[in-house]
Design a protein around this motif. Structure first.
Motif, PDB file in Angstrom:
ATOM      1  N   PRO A  80       0.864  -1.246   0.115  1.00 15.61           N
ATOM      2  CA  PRO A  80      -0.112   0.104   0.007  1.00 15.61           C
ATOM      3  C   PRO A  80       0.910   1.343   0.181  1.00 15.61           C
ATOM      4  O   PRO A  80       1.803   1.272   0.758  1.00 15.61           O
ATOM      5  N   THR A  82      -0.120   3.957   1.069  1.00 14.23           N
ATOM      6  CA  THR A  82      -0.793   4.662   2.257  1.00 14.23           C
ATOM      7  C   THR A  82      -0.324   4.397   3.654  1.00 14.23           C
ATOM      8  O   THR A  82      -0.054   3.095   3.771  1.00 14.23           O
ATOM      9  N   ARG A  83       0.023   5.331   4.483  1.00 13.03           N
ATOM     10  CA  ARG A  83       0.127   4.982   5.963  1.00 13.03           C
ATOM     11  C   ARG A  83      -0.406   6.080   6.749  1.00 13.03           C
ATOM     12  O   ARG A  83      -0.693   7.057   6.352  1.00 13.03           O
ATOM     13  N   THR A  89      -3.187  10.831   7.463  1.00 11.61           N
ATOM     14  CA  THR A  89      -2.787   9.757   6.297  1.00 11.61           C
ATOM     15  C   THR A  89      -1.785  10.327   5.412  1.00 11.61           C
ATOM     16  O   THR A  89      -1.963  11.604   4.796  1.00 11.61           O
ATOM     17  N   THR A  91      -0.257   9.494   1.735  1.00 11.34           N
ATOM     18  CA  THR A  91      -0.273   8.633   0.654  1.00 11.34           C
ATOM     19  C   THR A  91       0.358   9.327  -0.596  1.00 11.34           C
ATOM     20  O   THR A  91       0.396  10.394  -0.812  1.00 11.34           O
ATOM     21  N   GLU A  93      -1.249   7.623  -3.265  1.00  9.73           N
ATOM     22  CA  GLU A  93      -2.419   6.865  -4.178  1.00  9.73           C
ATOM     23  C   GLU A  93      -3.103   8.220  -4.619  1.00  9.73           C
ATOM     24  O   GLU A  93      -3.750   8.953  -3.771  1.00  9.73           O
ATOM     25  N   PHE A  96      -9.151   6.583  -2.562  1.00  9.03           N
ATOM     26  CA  PHE A  96      -9.697   5.741  -1.533  1.00  9.03           C
ATOM     27  C   PHE A  96     -10.991   5.514  -1.990  1.00  9.03           C
ATOM     28  O   PHE A  96     -11.653   6.236  -2.568  1.00  9.03           O
ATOM     29  N   ILE A 121      -4.179  -0.368   7.746  1.00  7.89           N
ATOM     30  CA  ILE A 121      -3.428   0.900   7.693  1.00  7.89           C
ATOM     31  C   ILE A 121      -3.721   1.413   9.073  1.00  7.89           C
ATOM     32  O   ILE A 121      -2.992   1.952   9.618  1.00  7.89           O
ATOM     33  N   MET A 135      -9.015   2.077   8.023  1.00 12.08           N
ATOM     34  CA  MET A 135      -8.589   2.072   6.795  1.00 12.08           C
ATOM     35  C   MET A 135      -7.790   0.727   6.439  1.00 12.08           C
ATOM     36  O   MET A 135      -6.701   0.301   7.349  1.00 12.08           O
ATOM     37  N   ALA A 137      -5.718  -1.719   3.011  1.00 12.29           N
ATOM     38  CA  ALA A 137      -5.825  -1.915   1.502  1.00 12.29           C
ATOM     39  C   ALA A 137      -6.053  -3.436   1.330  1.00 12.29           C
ATOM     40  O   ALA A 137      -5.403  -4.306   1.934  1.00 12.29           O
ATOM     41  N   THR A 143      -7.458   0.790  -1.504  1.00 15.78           N
ATOM     42  CA  THR A 143      -7.623   1.030  -0.365  1.00 15.78           C
ATOM     43  C   THR A 143      -9.074   1.480  -0.001  1.00 15.78           C
ATOM     44  O   THR A 143      -9.404   2.407  -0.992  1.00 15.78           O
ATOM     45  N   TRP A 144      -9.214   1.102   1.184  1.00 15.96           N
ATOM     46  CA  TRP A 144     -10.724   1.343   1.597  1.00 15.96           C
ATOM     47  C   TRP A 144     -10.690   2.303   2.938  1.00 15.96           C
ATOM     48  O   TRP A 144      -9.872   1.721   3.820  1.00 15.96           O
TER      49      TRP A 144
END
Length: 155
Positions: A80, A82-83, A89, A91, A93, A96, A121, A135, A137, A143-144
């Protein structure tokens, strides 16, 4: 007239598997049309890949997906991008997907379903801004965000 924005996910040979997974989490009807269904000779590589697919559920969930032609799935999904760090957050990406419900009880099974094989995450639980937030992945690299609507975040 009304408009709906529907996420359209691009995969590399795993769109059917992803759609079946999302159907197992959200319920609803699965539609899958392959390149062969549109006339591609069945013996050609990629003929069984998805040219149009969707899951539509009575609870309002809807997602579309297809397999990008000529590209095979990576050996392993990328880590992912994202962190969460110090409550923020971070990211790289471009988007989401967010699933927002009206109660913790409504969204907890969604979180549990999406979490199978996922990289978490931010653990699902109470947050400063919502009764529940999490959150992850999923196993396909999508990623949700799963949360509960609040007065200022009604959609």
């Amino acid at each position: 007239m009304s408009l709906n924005a529907v996420a359209h996910l691009n995969f590399h040979g795993e769109a059917r598997e992803a759609l079946e997974f999302y159907q197992s989490v959200f319920g609803g009807q699965l539609t899958v049309v392959t390149y062969a269904d549109f006339g591609m000779p069945a013996e050609l590589p990629g003929a069984t890949h998805v040219v149009f697919g969707q899951v539509v559920a009575g609870n309002g969930f809807r997602v579309m997906a297809y397999d990008v032609p000529g590209q095979d799935a990576p050996a392993a999904p990328a880590a992912p991008g994202t962190r969460r760090e110090n409550g923020m957050t971070i990211t790289n990406e471009p988007f989401f997907l967010s699933v927002r419900g009206e109660s913790v009880e409504e969204v907890t099974p969604v979180w549990a379903g999406l979490a199978k094989g996922a990289t978490v995450i931010e653990e699902f639980g109470p947050a400063q801004w919502a009764p529940a937030f999490g959150m992850l992945a999923d196993r396909f690299g999508v990623t949700w965000i799963v949360d509960v609507a609040t007065e200022y975040a009604q959609a």
